[in-house]
Design an enzyme around this catalytic site. Structure first.
Site, short mmCIF file in Angstrom:
data_model
loop_
_atom_site.label_atom_id
_atom_site.label_comp_id
_atom_site.label_asym_id
_atom_site.label_seq_id
_atom_site.Cartn_x
_atom_site.Cartn_y
_atom_site.Cartn_z
N GLU A 1 0.85 -1.19 0.00
CA GLU A 1 0.00 0.00 0.00
C GLU A 1 0.89 1.24 0.00
O GLU A 1 2.03 1.21 0.47
CB GLU A 1 -0.88 -0.01 1.25
CG GLU A 1 -1.86 1.13 1.36
CD GLU A 1 -2.83 0.97 2.54
OE1 GLU A 1 -3.69 1.85 2.71
OE2 GLU A 1 -2.69 -0.02 3.28
N ASN B 1 -6.67 1.28 3.00
CA ASN B 1 -7.39 2.52 3.25
C ASN B 1 -6.99 3.62 2.27
O ASN B 1 -7.79 4.49 1.94
CB ASN B 1 -7.14 2.99 4.69
CG ASN B 1 -7.72 2.04 5.72
OD1 ASN B 1 -8.52 1.18 5.40
ND2 ASN B 1 -7.31 2.20 6.96
N GLU C 1 -12.61 -2.31 2.68
CA GLU C 1 -13.16 -2.14 4.03
C GLU C 1 -14.29 -1.12 4.08
O GLU C 1 -14.32 -0.25 4.97
CB GLU C 1 -12.05 -1.79 5.02
CG GLU C 1 -11.05 -2.91 5.21
CD GLU C 1 -10.00 -2.64 6.29
OE1 GLU C 1 -10.01 -1.54 6.87
OE2 GLU C 1 -9.18 -3.53 6.54
N TYR D 1 -6.45 -8.80 11.84
CA TYR D 1 -5.13 -8.65 12.43
C TYR D 1 -5.19 -9.14 13.88
O TYR D 1 -6.23 -9.09 14.53
CB TYR D 1 -4.67 -7.19 12.38
CG TYR D 1 -4.47 -6.68 10.98
CD1 TYR D 1 -3.29 -6.91 10.29
CD2 TYR D 1 -5.48 -5.96 10.33
CE1 TYR D 1 -3.11 -6.45 9.00
CE2 TYR D 1 -5.31 -5.49 9.04
CZ TYR D 1 -4.11 -5.73 8.38
OH TYR D 1 -3.94 -5.27 7.10
N GLU E 1 -6.16 -9.39 3.70
CA GLU E 1 -5.35 -8.71 4.72
C GLU E 1 -5.32 -9.58 5.96
O GLU E 1 -6.37 -9.83 6.56
CB GLU E 1 -5.90 -7.32 5.07
CG GLU E 1 -5.63 -6.25 4.03
CD GLU E 1 -6.00 -4.85 4.52
OE1 GLU E 1 -5.78 -4.56 5.73
OE2 GLU E 1 -6.50 -4.06 3.70
N GLN F 1 1.74 -6.39 5.53
CA GLN F 1 2.07 -6.13 4.13
C GLN F 1 3.41 -6.79 3.79
O GLN F 1 3.84 -7.67 4.52
CB GLN F 1 2.06 -4.63 3.87
CG GLN F 1 0.68 -4.02 4.07
CD GLN F 1 0.58 -2.56 3.63
OE1 GLN F 1 1.42 -2.02 2.94
NE2 GLN F 1 -0.49 -1.90 4.10
#
Length: 503
Positions: free
Chosen positions: A27, A72, A173, A244, A292, A352
């Site tokens: 990202e 995001n 998201e 996460y 993710e 990531q």
């Protein structure tokens, strides 16, 4: 000593493993792009400014697909800012991470980097501040051969061949109130449905990912999946899930039990998908893109301080978690969990890849690249966890945890690579106090022998790696013995193990 018993037989196959479960994510966040994969002027970089040492580490991991550009970040991203002459590209205030985006790297550069790294691109479109028209323009730019406005723009920018990006995420998201352009279930479902229908008009061969829930704890989960997928079912191939994990409480036994939460999350998403299939009288299974997942908690307080007190920096140090040995154990456990669901989890992205909650780190300012603790379970599972996942019949002792009650000592999965005549067993002993002797019935694989038993272990659960010292790295042992189709493996307390067998 405690004993566990297991049977591995190809008759108990789950599914062929889609190699894209070993995907990752980059990202425009922190030092993932700038000072991570891209650093012009560094002697370690190539003629295009990409770090050659980082590319080599990515290739070593065998990452088949990388999600881009967010995250995001994508929900207020103007992709046109990142194409054309670099000197003419605008700088923008990046709202998700309160940073300054220079747009020196855009989709054309990232597509070039992906080829160097031996990976494909999973592209996300902005359904936060933008919508259908912009998604169509981006797809036309990337995939149409030529003779139209945006494909000709790509050609003019020096890229005569289309990028041929196969997988597209319909936003990111969108269930989260933190998301720029957050949507209700109905709002997102309708927008994603119409975007998907239109995109398939341009390129019927693309695969589309509908936004699922951002975590197991979202108040809208799993109703979000049920409502949004009723809109998108006919046009998409996957639903995303994100999760996460952290150990802020410093309760390692319970932390390692969180792979059970991951298993429950996957099972519930599958149930929601199958419910929608029944409602729609459908014939296809919607599969999962777990795009993710990782451990993330070490740097959150510092990150909040940076974004609040020192905003609008280019490539600030954000989300730079330094991972411990116990984090590597959980990453190994989650990979086992994903393989257990190989019939429905067809893509997954460790989030990531470089510097930002990542297995690969680079020293700020152009120093060395190095491997974090979590690099190793991912490396071995990606390298050897390809073939057909086999569900073991496992009888294991258990231990108590503070929030999860009794959990199994041993978590395990097997992968049979028929082409290479190899059987690979991945196992974690998540008991922190006791070794376990694993007795495995392998009579279904007559003529096989042990090729290697690789272990990741450390007496210090908080041990970390760094650019000058690697305290956590795998090694080979002689802790497995095979005789007459019966294998005994000593799984020491708090260890990740891979036993590879072949003819």
């Amino acid at each position: 000593m405690k004993t566990a018993k297991m049977i591995i037989d190809p008759i108990s196959k789950i599914s062929k493993v889609d190699e894209r479960i070993y995907g990752s994510f980059i990202e425009h966040l922190g030092r993932a792009i700038y000072d991570g994969i891209y650093q012009p002027g560094n002697p370690l970089s190539d003629e295009d400014g990409f770090r050659k040492d980082v590319v080599e580490l990515v290739r070593e991991l065998g990452v088949p697909i990388v999600r881009y550009p967010g995250g995001n970040f994508v929900s207020n991203y103007f992709w046109e800012d990142g194409v054309g002459p670099v000197s003419e590209r605008p700088k923008r205030l990046e709202l998700a991470w309160r940073s300054l985006e220079t747009n020196e790297v855009g989709l054309d550069e990232f597509a070039k980097w992906a080829k160097k790294a031996g990976t494909d691109v999973m592209m996300a479109v902005n359904l936060g501040t933008r919508g259908i028209a912009d998604a169509l323009n981006l797809l036309e730019y990337c995939n149409h051969p030529g003779g139209s406005k945006y494909s000709d723009m790509r050609i003019k920018n020096g890229h005569p061949e289309p990028h041929k990006i196969k997988v597209w995420c319909l936003g990111n998201e969108m269930d989260g109130p933190w998301q720029i352009g957050h949507k209700t279930m109905e709002e997102y479902g309708r927008l994603a449905e119409e975007t998907a229908k239109a995109m398939k008009q341009i390129d019927p061969e693309i695969e589309l990912v509908s936004c699922g829930s951002s975590s197991l704890t979202m108040p809208t989960f799993p109703k979000w999946e049920a409502v949004t997928l009723e809109h998108t079912y006919d046009y998409v191939d996957y639903v995303s899930m994100h999760q996460y994990y952290g150990n802020a409480e410093n309760d390692t036994a319970d932390f390692l039990a969180k792979s059970d939460d991951c298993d429950q999350f996957i099972r519930t998403v599958i149930t929601a998908c199958d419910y929608v299939r029944a409602v729609k009288r459908g014939k296809k299974d919607l599969n999962i893109s777990f795009d993710e997942w990782n451990v993330w908690f070490h740097s959150q307080q510092e990150d909040d301080e940076t974004m609040k007190q020192r905003p609008w920096q280019k490539a600030p140090q954000l989300l730079e978690d330094i991972y411990t040995f116990e984090d590597a154990l959980l990453v190994g456990l989650i990979l086992i969990t994903i393989l257990k669901h190989a019939d429905r989890v067809k893509m997954a992205c460790l989030a990531q890849l470089v510097n930002v909650i990542a297995p690969i780190m680079t020293e700020p300012g152009g120093g060395a690249a190095w491997r974090q603790t979590i690099y190793y379970p991912f490396l071995y599972t990606s390298r050897y966890g390809r073939g057909t996942a086999i569900q073991p019949i496992l009888q294991t002792p258990a231990h108590e945890t503070s929030n999860h009650g009794q959990v199994s000592d041993i978590e395990s999965i097997a992968v049979f690579n028929e082409e290479k005549s190899e059987v690979v067993l991945f196992a974690v002993n998540r008991n922190l106090d006791e070794d376990v002797l694993l007795q495995t019935d392998l009579r279904a694989f007559e003529g096989y022998r042990i090729l290697e038993h690789v272990v990741l272990e450390n007496e210090d659960l908080k041990a970390t790696n760094g650019p000058l010292a690697e305290k956590v790295s795998p090694f080979q042992t002689d802790r497995s013995k095979l005789d007459g189709g019966q294998m005994e493996s000593l799984l020491k307390k708090a260890t990740w193990n891979m036993v590879r067998l072949g003819k």
